[in-house]
Design a protein around this motif. Structure first.
Motif, short mmCIF file in Angstrom:
data_model
loop_
_atom_site.label_atom_id
_atom_site.label_comp_id
_atom_site.label_asym_id
_atom_site.label_seq_id
_atom_site.Cartn_x
_atom_site.Cartn_y
_atom_site.Cartn_z
N LEU A 10 0.83 -1.21 0.00
CA LEU A 10 0.00 0.00 0.00
C LEU A 10 0.86 1.26 0.00
O LEU A 10 0.51 2.25 -0.65
CB LEU A 10 -0.94 0.01 1.20
CG LEU A 10 -2.12 -0.96 1.13
CD1 LEU A 10 -2.91 -0.93 2.44
CD2 LEU A 10 -3.02 -0.66 -0.04
N ALA A 11 1.98 1.25 0.71
CA ALA A 11 2.88 2.41 0.71
C ALA A 11 3.42 2.65 -0.70
O ALA A 11 3.47 3.79 -1.17
CB ALA A 11 4.03 2.19 1.69
N LEU A 12 3.80 1.59 -1.37
CA LEU A 12 4.30 1.72 -2.74
C LEU A 12 3.20 2.21 -3.67
O LEU A 12 3.42 3.09 -4.51
CB LEU A 12 4.86 0.38 -3.21
CG LEU A 12 5.56 0.37 -4.54
CD1 LEU A 12 6.67 1.41 -4.60
CD2 LEU A 12 6.13 -1.01 -4.81
N SER A 29 -5.01 12.97 0.82
CA SER A 29 -5.13 11.58 1.28
C SER A 29 -6.55 11.06 1.03
O SER A 29 -6.75 9.89 0.74
CB SER A 29 -4.76 11.45 2.75
OG SER A 29 -5.57 12.26 3.55
N ARG A 30 -7.53 11.96 1.10
CA ARG A 30 -8.92 11.57 0.84
C ARG A 30 -9.12 11.12 -0.61
O ARG A 30 -9.75 10.11 -0.88
CB ARG A 30 -9.84 12.74 1.18
CG ARG A 30 -11.30 12.38 1.14
CD ARG A 30 -12.14 13.55 1.54
NE ARG A 30 -11.51 14.20 2.70
CZ ARG A 30 -12.13 14.94 3.57
NH1 ARG A 30 -13.40 15.15 3.43
NH2 ARG A 30 -11.50 15.49 4.58
N ALA A 31 -8.55 11.89 -1.55
CA ALA A 31 -8.67 11.53 -2.97
C ALA A 31 -7.93 10.22 -3.26
O ALA A 31 -8.44 9.36 -3.99
CB ALA A 31 -8.13 12.65 -3.85
N HIS A 36 -8.70 4.30 -4.52
CA HIS A 36 -8.35 2.89 -4.29
C HIS A 36 -9.31 2.19 -3.33
O HIS A 36 -9.02 1.09 -2.85
CB HIS A 36 -6.91 2.80 -3.79
CG HIS A 36 -5.96 3.43 -4.75
ND1 HIS A 36 -5.65 2.87 -5.98
CD2 HIS A 36 -5.31 4.62 -4.71
CE1 HIS A 36 -4.82 3.67 -6.63
NE2 HIS A 36 -4.60 4.73 -5.88
N GLU A 37 -10.44 2.86 -3.07
CA GLU A 37 -11.51 2.31 -2.23
C GLU A 37 -10.99 1.86 -0.87
O GLU A 37 -11.25 0.73 -0.42
CB GLU A 37 -12.23 1.18 -2.97
CG GLU A 37 -12.87 1.65 -4.27
CD GLU A 37 -13.50 0.52 -5.07
OE1 GLU A 37 -13.34 -0.66 -4.70
OE2 GLU A 37 -14.15 0.85 -6.08
N LEU A 38 -10.26 2.75 -0.22
CA LEU A 38 -9.73 2.50 1.12
C LEU A 38 -10.29 3.55 2.06
O LEU A 38 -10.58 4.67 1.65
CB LEU A 38 -8.19 2.61 1.13
CG LEU A 38 -7.44 1.57 0.30
CD1 LEU A 38 -5.99 1.98 0.14
CD2 LEU A 38 -7.54 0.21 0.97
N PRO A 39 -10.43 3.22 3.34
CA PRO A 39 -10.85 4.25 4.30
C PRO A 39 -9.79 5.35 4.37
O PRO A 39 -8.59 5.05 4.36
CB PRO A 39 -10.93 3.51 5.64
CG PRO A 39 -10.88 2.06 5.30
CD PRO A 39 -10.25 1.92 3.95
#
Length: 148
Positions: A10-12, A29-31, A36-39
């Protein structure tokens, strides 16, 4: 199956996303999380760890977010993965059973050393180029890269 923990992948992915989308303005960070459909909170601690490591820089303000702190060609995949591995290690911090730490961990440490040496040969720029070929990001993001 992957030998790298999800946090490292995920970091990469986050660093690559910033490389693909931050030419016009910083990536929030929101965009990034929405793409990527992550919280939204899921990536924030990793993004901050990458800021502290000098991989990303944080831009404050209403149109703030994250940008690369170095040129794509000067960021190697191994560097990004190491930041994620350190962050995960610090978060887990539990002491290992003796058999694990004495026998099994050294085997995986050697495999990790070899894998990271190989990942050090791959730049974020090469992943960026591959992502553009596959239709990720924007073509105008590929125009020019600053030189220092």
């Amino acid at each position: 199956m992957s030998l790298l923990p999800r946090s490292a992948r995920l970091a990469l992915m986050a660093a690559l996303d910033v490389a693909l989308h931050s030419r016009a303005r910083p990536v929030s960070s929101r965009a990034l999380a929405a793409r990527h459909e992550l919280p939204p909170r899921h990536l924030e601690s990793m993004l901050q760890a990458m800021v502290r490591a000098g991989i990303l820089k944080s831009v404050r303000g209403p149109s703030g977010g994250y940008e690369l702190a170095k040129e794509r060609r000067r960021l190697c995949v191994g560097e990004i993965v190491r930041v994620a591995l350190r962050a995960e290690e610090e978060a887990n911090g539990a002491e290992s059973p003796r058999l694990l730490s004495s026998v099994i961990d050294p085997v995986f440490a050697e495999a990790e050393r070899l894998a990271l040496a190989r990942l050090d040969e791959i730049t974020l720029d090469s992943l960026h180029a591959a992502a553009l070929v596959l239709g990720f990001g924007h073509e105008d993001a590929a125009e020019g890269d600053f030189d220092i």
